[in-house]
Motif scaffolding. Sequence first.
Motif, PDB file in Angstrom:
ATOM      1  N   ASP A 412      44.876  93.086  20.184  1.00  0.00           N
ATOM      2  CA  ASP A 412      46.246  93.212  19.691  1.00  0.00           C
ATOM      3  C   ASP A 412      46.909  91.843  19.558  1.00  0.00           C
ATOM      4  O   ASP A 412      47.646  91.588  18.601  1.00  0.00           O
ATOM      5  CB  ASP A 412      47.055  94.105  20.639  1.00  0.00           C
ATOM      6  N   PHE A 413      46.637  90.951  20.513  1.00  0.00           N
ATOM      7  CA  PHE A 413      47.209  89.609  20.451  1.00  0.00           C
ATOM      8  C   PHE A 413      46.709  88.868  19.219  1.00  0.00           C
ATOM      9  O   PHE A 413      47.494  88.211  18.513  1.00  0.00           O
ATOM     10  CB  PHE A 413      46.845  88.831  21.727  1.00  0.00           C
ATOM     11  N   MET A 414      45.414  88.963  18.942  1.00  0.00           N
ATOM     12  CA  MET A 414      44.860  88.294  17.771  1.00  0.00           C
ATOM     13  C   MET A 414      45.434  88.879  16.479  1.00  0.00           C
ATOM     14  O   MET A 414      45.724  88.143  15.522  1.00  0.00           O
ATOM     15  CB  MET A 414      43.337  88.404  17.775  1.00  0.00           C
ATOM     16  N   GLU A 415      45.603  90.196  16.444  1.00  0.00           N
ATOM     17  CA  GLU A 415      46.198  90.818  15.263  1.00  0.00           C
ATOM     18  C   GLU A 415      47.646  90.369  15.074  1.00  0.00           C
ATOM     19  O   GLU A 415      48.097  90.155  13.949  1.00  0.00           O
ATOM     20  CB  GLU A 415      46.125  92.344  15.386  1.00  0.00           C
ATOM     21  N   GLN A 416      48.372  90.218  16.176  1.00  0.00           N
ATOM     22  CA  GLN A 416      49.750  89.752  16.093  1.00  0.00           C
ATOM     23  C   GLN A 416      49.805  88.319  15.556  1.00  0.00           C
ATOM     24  O   GLN A 416      50.680  87.979  14.741  1.00  0.00           O
ATOM     25  CB  GLN A 416      50.412  89.810  17.480  1.00  0.00           C
ATOM     26  N   VAL A 417      48.861  87.483  15.986  1.00  0.00           N
ATOM     27  CA  VAL A 417      48.819  86.106  15.493  1.00  0.00           C
ATOM     28  C   VAL A 417      48.527  86.090  13.997  1.00  0.00           C
ATOM     29  O   VAL A 417      49.187  85.378  13.221  1.00  0.00           O
ATOM     30  CB  VAL A 417      47.758  85.293  16.265  1.00  0.00           C
ATOM     31  N   GLN A 418      47.552  86.880  13.567  1.00  0.00           N
ATOM     32  CA  GLN A 418      47.207  86.936  12.145  1.00  0.00           C
ATOM     33  C   GLN A 418      48.368  87.474  11.323  1.00  0.00           C
ATOM     34  O   GLN A 418      48.674  86.951  10.241  1.00  0.00           O
ATOM     35  CB  GLN A 418      45.964  87.804  11.944  1.00  0.00           C
ATOM     36  N   HIS A 419      49.023  88.519  11.837  1.00  0.00           N
ATOM     37  CA  HIS A 419      50.159  89.093  11.122  1.00  0.00           C
ATOM     38  C   HIS A 419      51.297  88.079  11.017  1.00  0.00           C
ATOM     39  O   HIS A 419      51.950  87.973   9.964  1.00  0.00           O
ATOM     40  CB  HIS A 419      50.639  90.350  11.839  1.00  0.00           C
ATOM     41  N   TYR A 420      51.539  87.336  12.078  1.00  0.00           N
ATOM     42  CA  TYR A 420      52.612  86.342  12.065  1.00  0.00           C
ATOM     43  C   TYR A 420      52.317  85.250  11.031  1.00  0.00           C
ATOM     44  O   TYR A 420      53.204  84.837  10.275  1.00  0.00           O
ATOM     45  CB  TYR A 420      52.766  85.737  13.458  1.00  0.00           C
ATOM     46  N   MET A 421      51.063  84.795  10.988  1.00  0.00           N
ATOM     47  CA  MET A 421      50.699  83.748  10.034  1.00  0.00           C
ATOM     48  C   MET A 421      50.825  84.242   8.596  1.00  0.00           C
ATOM     49  O   MET A 421      51.324  83.527   7.721  1.00  0.00           O
ATOM     50  CB  MET A 421      49.271  83.273  10.314  1.00  0.00           C
ATOM     51  N   MET A 422      50.394  85.489   8.350  1.00  0.00           N
ATOM     52  CA  MET A 422      50.506  86.039   7.003  1.00  0.00           C
ATOM     53  C   MET A 422      51.965  86.196   6.598  1.00  0.00           C
ATOM     54  O   MET A 422      52.340  85.923   5.453  1.00  0.00           O
ATOM     55  CB  MET A 422      49.786  87.388   6.933  1.00  0.00           C
ATOM     56  N   THR A 423      52.816  86.622   7.538  1.00  0.00           N
ATOM     57  CA  THR A 423      54.240  86.783   7.246  1.00  0.00           C
ATOM     58  C   THR A 423      54.884  85.450   6.890  1.00  0.00           C
ATOM     59  O   THR A 423      55.672  85.346   5.952  1.00  0.00           O
ATOM     60  CB  THR A 423      54.961  87.408   8.447  1.00  0.00           C
ATOM     61  N   GLN A 424      54.543  84.402   7.655  1.00  0.00           N
ATOM     62  CA  GLN A 424      55.105  83.083   7.391  1.00  0.00           C
ATOM     63  C   GLN A 424      54.654  82.537   6.033  1.00  0.00           C
ATOM     64  O   GLN A 424      55.444  81.986   5.279  1.00  0.00           O
ATOM     65  CB  GLN A 424      54.690  82.114   8.503  1.00  0.00           C
ATOM     66  N   GLN A 425      53.373  82.727   5.722  1.00  0.00           N
ATOM     67  CA  GLN A 425      52.866  82.246   4.435  1.00  0.00           C
ATOM     68  C   GLN A 425      53.504  83.015   3.283  1.00  0.00           C
ATOM     69  O   GLN A 425      53.829  82.435   2.248  1.00  0.00           O
ATOM     70  CB  GLN A 425      51.343  82.387   4.403  1.00  0.00           C
ATOM     71  N   TYR A 426      53.696  84.318   3.458  1.00  0.00           N
ATOM     72  CA  TYR A 426      54.315  85.122   2.411  1.00  0.00           C
ATOM     73  C   TYR A 426      55.771  84.707   2.218  1.00  0.00           C
ATOM     74  O   TYR A 426      56.275  84.614   1.101  1.00  0.00           O
ATOM     75  CB  TYR A 426      54.230  86.599   2.783  1.00  0.00           C
ATOM     76  N   GLY A 427      56.470  84.416   3.333  1.00  0.00           N
ATOM     77  CA  GLY A 427      57.862  83.975   3.229  1.00  0.00           C
ATOM     78  C   GLY A 427      57.975  82.636   2.525  1.00  0.00           C
ATOM     79  O   GLY A 427      58.876  82.422   1.705  1.00  0.00           O
ATOM     80  N   ASN A 428      57.051  81.720   2.819  1.00  0.00           N
ATOM     81  CA  ASN A 428      57.064  80.418   2.141  1.00  0.00           C
ATOM     82  C   ASN A 428      56.781  80.555   0.649  1.00  0.00           C
ATOM     83  O   ASN A 428      57.354  79.845  -0.181  1.00  0.00           O
ATOM     84  CB  ASN A 428      56.024  79.489   2.770  1.00  0.00           C
ATOM     85  N   LEU A 429      55.904  81.503   0.299  1.00  0.00           N
ATOM     86  CA  LEU A 429      55.593  81.724  -1.107  1.00  0.00           C
ATOM     87  C   LEU A 429      56.812  82.243  -1.859  1.00  0.00           C
ATOM     88  O   LEU A 429      57.094  81.832  -2.992  1.00  0.00           O
ATOM     89  CB  LEU A 429      54.430  82.707  -1.227  1.00  0.00           C
ATOM     90  N   LEU A 430      57.560  83.155  -1.218  1.00  0.00           N
ATOM     91  CA  LEU A 430      58.765  83.694  -1.854  1.00  0.00           C
ATOM     92  C   LEU A 430      59.821  82.620  -2.057  1.00  0.00           C
ATOM     93  O   LEU A 430      60.549  82.626  -3.050  1.00  0.00           O
ATOM     94  CB  LEU A 430      59.345  84.843  -1.010  1.00  0.00           C
TER      95      LEU A 430
END
Length: 444
Positions: A412-430
């Motif tokens: 779960d911790f690893m999934e949270q890290v991956q989700h956080y990184m994807m969210t940040q990258q998606y926000g930067n793209l927007l």
Amino acid sequence: MARGGATAVNFQDLRRRVLFVVGALVVFRIGSHVPLVGIDASQLRSLFQEGAGSLLNFLNAFSGGSISRLSVFTLGIIPYITASIIMNLAAATVPSLEQLKKEGTMGRRKLTNYTRLGTVALTAIQGTFVAIALERFDMAHDPGLLFRFTTVIGLVAGTIFLMWLGEQITERGIGNGISIIIFASIVAGLPQAIAEIGLQVGNGAINPLTAMLILAGSLALIAGVVFVERGQRRVPLNHAKQQRQMGGRMAPGQRSHLPFKINMAGVMPAIFGYAVLFFPAQIVAFSEGGGAEWLRDLTAAMDRGQPLYLLVLASFLIFFTFFYVDLTSNPKETADTLRRSGAVVPGIRPGPRTATYIEDIVKRLTLIGAIYITLVCLIPELLVVQFAGSLTNFVLLFGGTSLLIIVVVAMDFMEQVQHYMMTQQYGNLLKKVPGAAAGMGLPR
């Protein structure tokens, strides 16, 4: 350069969150070595040496050794989990609390405050029983009202601090703070458990083949837990709004799926089940050898490996699996979301029919998950009876329950890290697309 700068900022924030989690766990481990006032350490060591394989040692394994040291974290986070369970049950049955749950942020904040007050009350009750038991076992240097008062205050302060620390990890770190604290408690005992098995093999106390078989069984159990935790039931979806005209016919829209985990409840049923079981069990364990005849009979019946203990534990695990899934899933809301987005399950009408279909899937998966969690958690209970004394600590920490918590929380911790990184990258793209963030209702 801009892209690299944005990526650096993302990793800097992620690093800050991970370091906060590490720092919080370091504070937790330091606090687990702060003892209560007025305890006779020699008597305490004798109690744990005589009770190898007992419920008291199992409680100690889940507390990261805090009980064997009688630190201020002796009761751990268990009272908070118990209060949370009681509050969730009350919110589902008491109309006034149910209304608070529907009031959004303010209502949830009030329920959280009630849970905190309940934690203080439960910790004070358990702390009182612990203080009385310590006096009964002659572990108090100066027994009396002052000793009981300072013991209860120390235990309440320790549990409240852990509750606050868990909330800080959730808000400022990554993952569920309470689960991470329990994870750290178990992992803290792994080096000592591995060293003990090596010492036992070196002394000839156990057969090397037996130790290798148990190690192989633990690895197989880890592989099985990972396999089940990654397992999904994928419901196919068709997106009607994305159909398009191609030539003289309508081409089908994009297809996707709605994933449902086999173990939808994760590790929470095990944590909830043992939390509720530990509340009376702590009283029974600390009262062993004294008290009324019925209490001694209950102590014997609730010893690890006994039929009554296994039956009660299995009942709690099954109940909390269904309870937690029912608390966190809402088939009707899922069906409404699919209908609004134009997604349909092939052969199932949108709306109530889809909700019923999803609910049936959730019930079947919950049953499978309940059986899986129960079997995994009962394995160490049976092994401790077989290997009590020689491999007790190893079986406690590498048995099904502990491994389930370690593996699931780590995943779960690893999934949270991956989700956080994807969210940040998606926000930067927007942010790079003019008007995209505003058009999607996101902050610029």
